[in-house]
Design a protein around this motif. Structure first.
Motif, PDB file in Angstrom:
ATOM      1  N   THR A 264       0.825  -1.208   0.000  1.00 31.88           N
ATOM      2  CA  THR A 264       0.000   0.000   0.000  1.00 31.88           C
ATOM      3  C   THR A 264       0.859   1.258   0.000  1.00 31.88           C
ATOM      4  OG1 THR A 264      -1.939  -1.012   1.032  1.00 31.88           O
ATOM      5  CG2 THR A 264      -1.623   1.340   1.405  1.00 31.88           C
ATOM      6  N   LEU A 265       1.864   1.304   0.870  1.00 32.77           N
ATOM      7  CA  LEU A 265       2.717   2.495   0.951  1.00 32.77           C
ATOM      8  C   LEU A 265       3.521   2.684  -0.328  1.00 32.77           C
ATOM      9  CD1 LEU A 265       4.045   2.291   4.634  1.00 32.77           C
ATOM     10  CD2 LEU A 265       2.199   3.704   3.733  1.00 32.77           C
ATOM     11  N   PHE A 266       3.967   1.599  -0.941  1.00 29.88           N
ATOM     12  CA  PHE A 266       4.715   1.703  -2.195  1.00 29.88           C
ATOM     13  C   PHE A 266       3.815   2.257  -3.302  1.00 29.88           C
ATOM     14  CE2 PHE A 266       7.062  -0.692  -5.756  1.00 29.88           C
ATOM     15  CZ  PHE A 266       7.940   0.371  -5.939  1.00 29.88           C
ATOM     16  N   GLY A 267       2.557   1.794  -3.343  1.00 27.86           N
ATOM     17  CA  GLY A 267       1.620   2.319  -4.327  1.00 27.86           C
ATOM     18  C   GLY A 267       1.369   3.801  -4.149  1.00 27.86           C
TER      19      GLY A 267
ATOM     20  N   PRO B 155      -9.738   5.222   7.061  1.00 30.62           N
ATOM     21  CA  PRO B 155      -9.489   3.782   6.965  1.00 30.62           C
ATOM     22  C   PRO B 155      -8.522   3.453   5.830  1.00 30.62           C
ATOM     23  CG  PRO B 155     -11.844   4.250   7.128  1.00 30.62           C
ATOM     24  CD  PRO B 155     -11.169   5.561   6.891  1.00 30.62           C
ATOM     25  N   CYS B 156      -7.455   2.764   6.140  1.00 33.91           N
ATOM     26  CA  CYS B 156      -6.434   2.440   5.149  1.00 33.91           C
ATOM     27  C   CYS B 156      -6.993   1.469   4.110  1.00 33.91           C
ATOM     28  CB  CYS B 156      -5.219   1.835   5.837  1.00 33.91           C
ATOM     29  SG  CYS B 156      -3.809   1.545   4.742  1.00 33.91           S
ATOM     30  N   GLY B 157      -6.683   1.726   2.833  1.00 32.31           N
ATOM     31  CA  GLY B 157      -7.169   0.877   1.755  1.00 32.31           C
ATOM     32  C   GLY B 157      -6.063   0.071   1.105  1.00 32.31           C
ATOM     33  N   VAL B 158      -6.450  -0.768   0.157  1.00 31.67           N
ATOM     34  CA  VAL B 158      -5.510  -1.562  -0.626  1.00 31.67           C
ATOM     35  C   VAL B 158      -5.739  -1.256  -2.103  1.00 31.67           C
ATOM     36  CG1 VAL B 158      -5.378  -3.419   1.079  1.00 31.67           C
ATOM     37  CG2 VAL B 158      -7.106  -3.524  -0.725  1.00 31.67           C
ATOM     38  N   ALA B 159      -4.812  -1.680  -2.933  1.00 36.58           N
ATOM     39  CA  ALA B 159      -4.944  -1.464  -4.368  1.00 36.58           C
ATOM     40  C   ALA B 159      -6.092  -2.302  -4.912  1.00 36.58           C
ATOM     41  CB  ALA B 159      -3.640  -1.820  -5.078  1.00 36.58           C
ATOM     42  N   ALA B 160      -7.002  -1.660  -5.627  1.00 37.55           N
ATOM     43  CA  ALA B 160      -8.109  -2.387  -6.238  1.00 37.55           C
ATOM     44  C   ALA B 160      -7.589  -3.252  -7.376  1.00 37.55           C
ATOM     45  CB  ALA B 160      -9.155  -1.409  -6.753  1.00 37.55           C
ATOM     46  N   SER B 161      -8.209  -4.405  -7.573  1.00 40.95           N
ATOM     47  CA  SER B 161      -7.808  -5.305  -8.643  1.00 40.95           C
ATOM     48  C   SER B 161      -9.057  -5.869  -9.300  1.00 40.95           C
ATOM     49  CB  SER B 161      -6.939  -6.438  -8.092  1.00 40.95           C
ATOM     50  OG  SER B 161      -7.640  -7.172  -7.113  1.00 40.95           O
TER      51      SER B 161
ATOM     52  N   PHE C 121      -8.026 -10.473  18.140  1.00 39.58           N
ATOM     53  CA  PHE C 121      -8.574  -9.788  19.311  1.00 39.58           C
ATOM     54  C   PHE C 121      -8.448  -8.278  19.190  1.00 39.58           C
ATOM     55  CE2 PHE C 121      -7.234 -13.778  21.804  1.00 39.58           C
ATOM     56  CZ  PHE C 121      -8.420 -14.405  21.483  1.00 39.58           C
ATOM     57  N   CYS C 122      -7.450  -7.809  18.448  1.00 39.33           N
ATOM     58  CA  CYS C 122      -7.234  -6.375  18.282  1.00 39.33           C
ATOM     59  C   CYS C 122      -6.395  -6.164  17.038  1.00 39.33           C
ATOM     60  CB  CYS C 122      -6.523  -5.793  19.513  1.00 39.33           C
ATOM     61  SG  CYS C 122      -6.233  -4.020  19.432  1.00 39.33           S
ATOM     62  N   GLU C 123      -6.883  -5.308  16.120  1.00 44.74           N
ATOM     63  CA  GLU C 123      -6.117  -5.013  14.915  1.00 44.74           C
ATOM     64  C   GLU C 123      -6.586  -3.672  14.356  1.00 44.74           C
ATOM     65  OE1 GLU C 123      -4.374  -7.384  11.064  1.00 44.74           O
ATOM     66  OE2 GLU C 123      -6.338  -7.968  11.829  1.00 44.74           O
ATOM     67  N   GLY C 124      -5.621  -2.926  13.813  1.00 45.92           N
ATOM     68  CA  GLY C 124      -5.953  -1.607  13.297  1.00 45.92           C
ATOM     69  C   GLY C 124      -6.923  -1.646  12.143  1.00 45.92           C
ATOM     70  N   MET C 125      -6.633  -2.464  11.094  1.00 49.48           N
ATOM     71  CA  MET C 125      -7.508  -2.468   9.934  1.00 49.48           C
ATOM     72  C   MET C 125      -7.811  -3.864   9.411  1.00 49.48           C
ATOM     73  SD  MET C 125      -9.464  -1.309   7.656  1.00 49.48           S
ATOM     74  CE  MET C 125      -9.493   0.291   8.434  1.00 49.48           C
ATOM     75  N   SER C 126      -6.835  -4.745   9.225  1.00 50.91           N
ATOM     76  CA  SER C 126      -6.957  -6.043   8.570  1.00 50.91           C
ATOM     77  C   SER C 126      -7.014  -5.867   7.059  1.00 50.91           C
ATOM     78  CB  SER C 126      -8.180  -6.836   9.043  1.00 50.91           C
ATOM     79  OG  SER C 126      -8.139  -8.150   8.513  1.00 50.91           O
ATOM     80  N   LEU C 127      -5.875  -5.503   6.480  1.00 48.93           N
ATOM     81  CA  LEU C 127      -5.775  -5.379   5.031  1.00 48.93           C
ATOM     82  C   LEU C 127      -5.912  -6.736   4.350  1.00 48.93           C
ATOM     83  CD1 LEU C 127      -2.859  -2.784   4.671  1.00 48.93           C
ATOM     84  CD2 LEU C 127      -5.327  -2.364   4.733  1.00 48.93           C
TER      85      LEU C 127
ATOM     86  N   TRP D 176      -7.453   6.648  -2.440  1.00 44.49           N
ATOM     87  CA  TRP D 176      -8.445   7.453  -1.710  1.00 44.49           C
ATOM     88  C   TRP D 176      -7.944   7.765  -0.306  1.00 44.49           C
ATOM     89  CZ3 TRP D 176     -10.732   6.161   2.893  1.00 44.49           C
ATOM     90  CH2 TRP D 176     -11.770   6.996   3.332  1.00 44.49           C
ATOM     91  N   TRP D 177      -7.387   6.754   0.338  1.00 43.25           N
ATOM     92  CA  TRP D 177      -6.874   6.922   1.704  1.00 43.25           C
ATOM     93  C   TRP D 177      -5.779   7.977   1.738  1.00 43.25           C
ATOM     94  CZ3 TRP D 177      -1.848   4.720   3.009  1.00 43.25           C
ATOM     95  CH2 TRP D 177      -1.505   4.875   4.357  1.00 43.25           C
ATOM     96  N   ALA D 178      -4.808   7.860   0.851  1.00 36.73           N
ATOM     97  CA  ALA D 178      -3.682   8.799   0.846  1.00 36.73           C
ATOM     98  C   ALA D 178      -4.134  10.203   0.474  1.00 36.73           C
ATOM     99  CB  ALA D 178      -2.601   8.315  -0.120  1.00 36.73           C
ATOM    100  N   SER D 179      -4.986  10.324  -0.542  1.00 33.45           N
ATOM    101  CA  SER D 179      -5.449  11.646  -0.960  1.00 33.45           C
ATOM    102  C   SER D 179      -6.262  12.317   0.136  1.00 33.45           C
ATOM    103  CB  SER D 179      -6.279  11.531  -2.243  1.00 33.45           C
ATOM    104  OG  SER D 179      -5.490  11.065  -3.309  1.00 33.45           O
TER     105      SER D 179
END
Length: 463
Positions: A25-28, A224-230, A347-353, A429-432
């Motif tokens: 995600t960060l590289f994208g 909310p952090c996103g991932v690259a759509a495919s 039990f606890c996670e920020g997002m679950s990409l 979207w997340w980064a913008s």
């Protein structure tokens, strides 16, 4: 020309393969924004000298460095893993307060700030990621750099009384006040943060998301952090195996043992799934931390062996437990696409990409079902998943039964909604959203602009 300078724990797109979802995600984002991305290379120096490498790659610039053995032992494991990780996963009882570890953390943050300053131009914006680098903006501002600085926490933010378990909690919190924008994965995380600063510090609420804290003007937002759509996979697999896939790091927050208990209960109460359903539990060894409870790995191996011994035979095993290799990206996506259930119940996670990756890998004509923990940030966004209490093996078992027996029309409806959310609210979207909020004039932009997630959430999925 102004640019974005990103700093994160690791900048490992060269040395690490396959890429972890967050690194991907960060590289994208770095490529899209033509950014300079700085971070640890994942390597450890053989001497006390840090090697620094800088290169251009795919329309962005990377600056990575090795850690010295002292930094790796004191900063990374001594403070990040043994103190910050337990507290930010709501397990302060697991924290080990090692003398000198915080001082190593503070020094490392100073060095990262110095690396950023070496590249900083007056119009640049700085975007710092995660709790590894909470003190970076403090160091930059105290050195006289007045650039806009934003901080995004990829992990969940704990309730204030748990955060207070850290002996240096006040220094860490006040370091966040030097940022112009602090972003969180969920409204729950932002609420914990705002409640704590309102109770413990001199705080004036200027607007819904803007606060003056100890004299610092601070914007708080939910992104909310996103991932690259495919694109969806082509073709329909007519005889897909009845696999339940779950990918985790072995840790005290993963909840793997509770999943195994839920599978046992499912087989006891619904014997029609014998010789039919298999849990494929993948635990990535490359992401494992040595700081989980001693004996946890052996406990999980024993539980898997007991399940297979009780219910399996020569032709079928209820559990396929893998902890010996990091799956390649293509193999992971193939595993997701072939599995009829994605089980992501920490039990606890920020997002679950990984949960988002599972949805994208599904065939829209015959999609699988996503089961998701209430205690992950993705639960606020992906409300068409089956949401469960990961501590309740009985509820997990019923969710598995519901998913396995769910009609095709209902699976397609849920998948369509989930895929639409994930593709629209992707990593760009997340980064913008975050960077626009960071760079905008706080006096003229309305608050909802800084809280884009408020339109996403609806009532949680039922089963």
């Amino acid at each position: 020309m102004s640019r974005v300078i990103m700093a994160s724990n690791q900048c490992d797109v060269i040395s690490h393969s396959p890429l972890r979802p967050l690194s991907e995600t960060l590289f994208g984002v770095a490529k899209q924004k033509n950014a300079l991305w700085l971070g640890w290379s994942g390597e450890i120096s053989k001497d006390d000298k840090r090697s620094i490498r800088q290169r251009e790659l795919a329309e962005c610039e990377l600056c990575s460095w090795s850690l010295t053995a002292e930094e790796y032992g004191d900063y990374y494991h001594g403070y990040v893993h043994k103190q910050l990780w337990p507290v930010f996963h709501n397990r302060p009882d697991l924290a080990v307060f090692q003398p000198g570890a915080f001082e190593a953390y503070r020094r490392y943050n100073e060095r990262v700030a110095e690396q950023i300053a070496d590249h900083l131009c007056p119009d640049d914006s700085v975007w710092v990621h995660d709790y590894h680098l909470m003190g970076v903006a403090r160091n930059l501002k105290e050195a006289g750099y007045l650039n806009r600085c934003g901080f995004f926490l990829h992990h969940a933010f704990p309730p204030g009384e748990i955060f207070r378990a850290l002996p240096e909690h006040d220094w860490l919190m006040q370091s966040l006040f030097y940022y112009d924008l602090v972003g969180f994965q969920s409204r729950n995380d932002a609420s914990h943060f705002v409640t704590w600063i309102s109770r413990r510090y001199r705080t004036e609420k200027v607007s819904e998301t803007l606060f003056r804290v100890n004299g610092h003007l601070l914007r708080v937002g939910v992104f909310p952090c996103g991932v690259a759509a495919s694109p969806p996979p082509a073709g329909v697999r007519k005889e897909r195996p009845r696999w339940v896939v779950s990918t985790d790091v072995i840790s005290d927050a993963s909840g793997i043992a509770w999943r195994l208990a839920a599978l046992r209960q499912l087989l006891e109460q619904h014997p029609q799934y014998l010789h039919d359903v298999t849990l494929v539990q993948v635990s990535d060894p490359s992401r494992a931390s040595p700081c989980f409870t001693p004996g946890l790995r052996h406990q999980l191996e024993r539980l898997c062996g007991e399940l297979n011994g009780s219910y399996g035979d020569f032709d079928w095993s209820p559990v396929n437990y893998l902890h010996n290799d990091t799956p390649e990206t293509a193999r992971r996506e193939s595993l997701y696409s072939q599995s009829c259930i994605g089980l992501f119940t920490p039990f606890c996670e920020g997002m679950s990409l990984e949960a988002k990756k599972y949805v994208l890998a599904q065939d829209p004509a015959d999609p699988g079902v996503l089961i998701l923990s209430h205690f992950t940030g993705a639960a606020e966004q992906l409300h068409d998943a089956l949401l469960v209490n990961p501590y309740d093996a009985g509820e997990l078992s019923e969710a598995l039964h519901c998913a396995l027996s769910m009609p095709l029309a209902e699976r397609k409806r849920r998948h369509q909604q989930l895929r639409q959310q994930i593709c629209h609210y992707n990593h760009h979207w997340w980064a913008s959203g975050f960077l626009n909020a960071l760079e905008a004039d706080t006096e003229t932009v309305p608050d909802p602009f800084f809280l884009p997630a408020h339109r996403l959430f609806a009532s949680p999925g039922r089963y």
